[in-house]
Design an enzyme around this catalytic site. Structure first.
Site, PDB file in Angstrom:
ATOM      1  N   LYS A 218      77.154  46.778  57.858  1.00 33.33           N
ATOM      2  CA  LYS A 218      76.207  47.903  57.880  1.00 33.33           C
ATOM      3  C   LYS A 218      76.907  49.244  57.941  1.00 33.33           C
ATOM      4  O   LYS A 218      77.926  49.395  58.603  1.00 33.33           O
ATOM      5  CB  LYS A 218      75.316  47.798  59.112  1.00 33.33           C
ATOM      6  CG  LYS A 218      74.394  46.617  59.087  1.00 33.33           C
ATOM      7  CD  LYS A 218      73.672  46.542  60.400  1.00 33.33           C
ATOM      8  CE  LYS A 218      72.681  45.393  60.416  1.00 33.33           C
ATOM      9  NZ  LYS A 218      72.101  45.236  61.735  1.00 33.33           N
ATOM     10  N   GLY A 374      86.909  43.531  65.756  1.00 32.61           N
ATOM     11  CA  GLY A 374      86.680  42.088  65.635  1.00 32.61           C
ATOM     12  C   GLY A 374      86.971  41.434  64.304  1.00 32.61           C
ATOM     13  O   GLY A 374      87.962  40.720  64.159  1.00 32.61           O
ATOM     14  N   GLY A 397      84.749  47.884  70.062  1.00 30.18           N
ATOM     15  CA  GLY A 397      84.030  49.123  70.356  1.00 30.18           C
ATOM     16  C   GLY A 397      84.943  50.210  70.905  1.00 30.18           C
ATOM     17  O   GLY A 397      84.813  51.383  70.562  1.00 30.18           O
TER      18      GLY A 397
HETATM   19  P1  AMP Z   1      80.452  44.234  61.053  1.00 30.31           P
HETATM   20  O1  AMP Z   1      80.170  43.461  62.313  1.00 30.31           O
HETATM   21  O2  AMP Z   1      79.455  45.283  60.732  1.00 30.31           O
HETATM   22  O3  AMP Z   1      81.890  44.734  61.004  1.00 30.31           O
HETATM   23  O4  AMP Z   1      80.296  43.197  59.875  1.00 30.31           O
HETATM   24  C1  AMP Z   1      81.082  42.047  59.714  1.00 30.31           C
HETATM   25  C2  AMP Z   1      80.302  41.042  58.918  1.00 30.31           C
HETATM   26  O5  AMP Z   1      79.933  41.620  57.686  1.00 30.31           O
HETATM   27  C3  AMP Z   1      81.082  39.795  58.580  1.00 30.31           C
HETATM   28  O6  AMP Z   1      80.562  38.718  59.299  1.00 30.31           O
HETATM   29  C4  AMP Z   1      80.863  39.627  57.089  1.00 30.31           C
HETATM   30  O7  AMP Z   1      80.514  38.313  56.723  1.00 30.31           O
HETATM   31  C5  AMP Z   1      79.715  40.555  56.798  1.00 30.31           C
HETATM   32  N1  AMP Z   1      79.686  41.024  55.410  1.00 30.31           N
HETATM   33  C6  AMP Z   1      80.664  41.629  54.725  1.00 30.31           C
HETATM   34  N2  AMP Z   1      80.287  41.835  53.451  1.00 30.31           N
HETATM   35  C7  AMP Z   1      79.038  41.350  53.325  1.00 30.31           C
HETATM   36  C8  AMP Z   1      78.116  41.259  52.228  1.00 30.31           C
HETATM   37  N3  AMP Z   1      78.428  41.716  51.032  1.00 30.31           N
HETATM   38  N4  AMP Z   1      76.924  40.702  52.461  1.00 30.31           N
HETATM   39  C9  AMP Z   1      76.607  40.233  53.688  1.00 30.31           C
HETATM   40  N5  AMP Z   1      77.432  40.288  54.765  1.00 30.31           N
HETATM   41  C10 AMP Z   1      78.636  40.837  54.579  1.00 30.31           C
END
Ligand code: AMP
Length: 416
Positions: A218, A374, A397
């Site tokens: 996100k 992470g 964080g």
């Molecule tokens: P975050 O916790 O925001 O750093 O997101 C990490 C997560 O984003 C990981 O578990 C990835 O599997 C997911 N992620 C990365 N690219 C995508 C994508 N194109 N669609 C869905 N999930 C994603």
């Protein structure tokens, strides 16, 4: 600020806030002991000096209640093995006066999970923020938090904070406790010192060009850091799931891809900001789209602007990978937070792997590279490249807040 390197712990009792919040499997076995290993230099220095160790940590989120599944007793043997010495255990962290008193030089006492007490986090439990009594409850809790911190402090002569993962929280054991020690008897641990130095490399001693790679699912959770980096970086790669919020904001058709519909304006704002600040914003142009959120899904390469209905982008495409590499290879300072795709599925890990490999190449050519938060740490571990980048941060964080330019309470408390 007192420095652990210069401190002689001989005949002193040191209470050390460590981050032993290690992942456990359903049988209570440690699945990744990185955090225990990370604390060893500090702990060994204290023992080698002839000091005694009182170790305190949280594990998980017991929300102020005793929860056997989150007991630190489960990791006592692993800590003992890592330290090469017996570890005593205090089953109630707020009633360890006797155990602490009896501790001899060279001995180690591990306290039970601090978060079994709500005072550790200092947030009132069981009362809603909007409740009329909330402010009074909060005030009362802050007072009992001080008492709790004072109790912990009473066990020891010196306080060391080596838990970078919780340094962004003003908890009893991470910050409040420091009020009960003299300036010369409180300090950062060796791991914390390294973390703070790594952040300084990124924020203060910048060698250019500076390329930051922000990925993950996100844009909303990363906006603070993205905005802050705009003033610092030369190249900003935004990848992973947030790609599709940017594509949609530009009128793209993104099929079933992950998107934050309420953040389309924010995506446009980031693009404008990059132009205004002269930052080279690198967004994915193509992706590996899948017909299902699964490792064995059918795939096709397509433009991020034209993903067919029923398909979703799960990884960066080949053109994007080239663009990412071009922005990473010449860099002299690199920050990576968040994967470029669903790297947990081997078939959608190519983008993240390409980023990791480009970072390693740039590091070999003299860049300082910091990987943190992470999932990007999980990425470099998965690809076996953790030892080939300059620094892998233990903080999620905390790292992001430090890079956002915020003062970390856990660092400030021992510096005051
Ligand atoms: P975050 O916790 O925001 O750093 O997101 C990490 C997560 O984003 C990981 O578990 C990835 O599997 C997911 N992620 C990365 N690219 C995508 C994508 N194109 N669609 C869905 N999930 C994603």
């Amino acid at each position: 600020m007192a420095k652990i390197e210069n401190y002689n712990f001989k005949d002193k009792k040191a209470i050390v806030r460590v981050d032993f919040n290690v992942p456990l499997d359903e049988n209570g076995n440690i699945t990744d002991d990185t955090r225990i290993r990370g604390a060893l230099p500090t702990l060994k220095k204290i023992l080698a000096d002839g000091g005694a160790l009182i170790l305190m940590s949280h594990m998980g989120k017991p929300k102020g209640k005793v929860n056997e599944k989150l007991s630190l007793l489960q990791i006592r043997d692993a800590v003992a093995k890592a330290l090469g010495t017996d570890v005593k255990f205090a089953p109630d962290c707020a009633k360890a006066q006797e155990a602490a008193k009896e501790l001899k030089p060279g001995e180690v006492l591990l306290l039970e999970n601090l978060r079994f007490y709500p005072e550790e986090e200092g947030k009132p439990i069981g009362i809603d923020k909007n409740d009329p009594g909330y402010d009074a409850a909060k005030k009362a809790m802050k007072e009992s938090q001080k008492e709790f911190a004072k109790t912990l402090a009473s066990y020891a002569d010196v306080y060391v904070n080596d838990a970078f993962g919780t340094a962004h929280r003003r908890h009893a054991s991470t910050a409040v406790i420091a009020d009960y020690f003299d300036k010369e008897d409180k300090m950062l641990g060796l791991l914390m010192e390294k973390e703070v130095k790594a952040v300084d490399n990124i924020l203060k001693d910048i060698n250019r060009p500076f390329t930051a790679i922000m990925g993950g699912s996100k844009v909303s959770t990363k906006i603070g850091i993205i905005e802050n980096l705009m003033d610092k970086v030369d190249n900003l790669i935004l990848c992973g799931g947030m790609t599709f919020t940017f594509a949609k904001a530009q009128g793209g058709k993104i099929g079933n891809s992950i998107v934050e519909d309420d953040k389309l304006d924010l995506a446009k704002h980031i693009m404008d900001l990059a132009k205004e600040k002269g930052v080279n914003l690198v967004l994915a142009t193509d992706c590996i789209a899948a017909d299902n959120f699964a490792n064995d899904a059918n795939t096709q390469v397509c433009s991020v602007m034209a993903i067919p209905d029923g398909w979703e982008g799960l990884d960066a495409g080949p053109d994007s990978i080239i663009a990412f590499r071009n922005a990473i290879l010449p860099a002299k300072t690199i920050l990576w937070n968040g994967p470029a795709g669903v790297f947990e599925f081997d078939n959608f890990a190519k983008g993240s792997k390409a980023i990791a490999e480009a970072i390693v190449e740039a590091t070999d050519n003299g860049a300082f590279s910091l990987v943190g938060g992470g999932d990007s740490v999980a990425c470099v571990n998965k690809f076996g490249l953790a030892d080939s980048v300059s620094y892998v941060s233990t903080g999620g964080g905390a790292l992001l807040e430090a890079i956002e330019g915020k003062t970390l309470p856990g660092v400030a408390a021992v510096a005051e």
